[in-house]
Design a protein around this motif. Structure first.
Motif, PDB file in Angstrom:
ATOM      1  N   ALA A  44      84.299 -10.992 -84.931  1.00  0.00           N
ATOM      2  CA  ALA A  44      83.057 -10.769 -84.191  1.00  0.00           C
ATOM      3  C   ALA A  44      82.359  -9.524 -84.721  1.00  0.00           C
ATOM      4  O   ALA A  44      83.009  -8.542 -85.071  1.00  0.00           O
ATOM      5  CB  ALA A  44      83.342 -10.611 -82.706  1.00  0.00           C
ATOM      6  N   GLU A  45      81.023  -9.595 -84.771  1.00  0.00           N
ATOM      7  CA  GLU A  45      80.214  -8.460 -85.203  1.00  0.00           C
ATOM      8  C   GLU A  45      79.174  -8.165 -84.136  1.00  0.00           C
ATOM      9  O   GLU A  45      78.593  -9.093 -83.568  1.00  0.00           O
ATOM     10  CB  GLU A  45      79.509  -8.771 -86.519  1.00  0.00           C
ATOM     11  N   PRO A  46      78.915  -6.883 -83.854  1.00  0.00           N
ATOM     12  CA  PRO A  46      77.927  -6.534 -82.834  1.00  0.00           C
ATOM     13  C   PRO A  46      76.509  -6.870 -83.287  1.00  0.00           C
ATOM     14  O   PRO A  46      76.195  -6.809 -84.473  1.00  0.00           O
ATOM     15  CB  PRO A  46      78.107  -5.025 -82.676  1.00  0.00           C
ATOM     16  N   THR A  47      75.663  -7.246 -82.315  1.00  0.00           N
ATOM     17  CA  THR A  47      74.269  -7.573 -82.628  1.00  0.00           C
ATOM     18  C   THR A  47      73.292  -6.833 -81.724  1.00  0.00           C
ATOM     19  O   THR A  47      72.098  -7.050 -81.823  1.00  0.00           O
ATOM     20  CB  THR A  47      74.019  -9.086 -82.469  1.00  0.00           C
ATOM     21  N   GLY A  48      73.789  -6.008 -80.827  1.00  0.00           N
ATOM     22  CA  GLY A  48      72.929  -5.325 -79.870  1.00  0.00           C
ATOM     23  C   GLY A  48      72.950  -6.002 -78.513  1.00  0.00           C
ATOM     24  O   GLY A  48      72.516  -5.452 -77.520  1.00  0.00           O
ATOM     25  N   GLY A  49      73.470  -7.191 -78.449  1.00  0.00           N
ATOM     26  CA  GLY A  49      73.635  -7.953 -77.206  1.00  0.00           C
ATOM     27  C   GLY A  49      74.985  -8.632 -77.281  1.00  0.00           C
ATOM     28  O   GLY A  49      76.008  -7.983 -77.420  1.00  0.00           O
ATOM     29  N   LYS A  50      74.969  -9.945 -77.245  1.00  0.00           N
ATOM     30  CA  LYS A  50      76.218 -10.677 -77.424  1.00  0.00           C
ATOM     31  C   LYS A  50      76.650 -10.583 -78.880  1.00  0.00           C
ATOM     32  O   LYS A  50      75.825 -10.608 -79.792  1.00  0.00           O
ATOM     33  CB  LYS A  50      76.041 -12.144 -77.033  1.00  0.00           C
TER      34      LYS A  50
END
Length: 62
Positions: A44-50
């Protein structure tokens, strides 16, 4: 004053690594990169939300 109950909107996800099939829990709104604990592949990589998931979701926990 009316006390409003606040529902939890975020979930924990049980994901399966596509390389080694290891299963681990990931927070739906992860703020850092989540790697597989066995082989090191990014799940998983962060996107600013989910978080952007790169693994298969096996189960959802609220």
């Amino acid at each position: 004053m009316v006390k409003a109950s606040r529902e939890t909107r975020s979930k924990f996800l049980k994901v399966k690594c596509p390389d080694c099939e290891n299963e681990q829990l990931v927070f739906e709104k992860a703020t850092s990169v989540v790697e597989c604990t066995v082989c090191g592949r990014i799940l998983a990589e962060p996107t600013g939300g989910k978080a952007a998931l790169k693994a298969d979701i096996v189960a959802t926990f609220e």
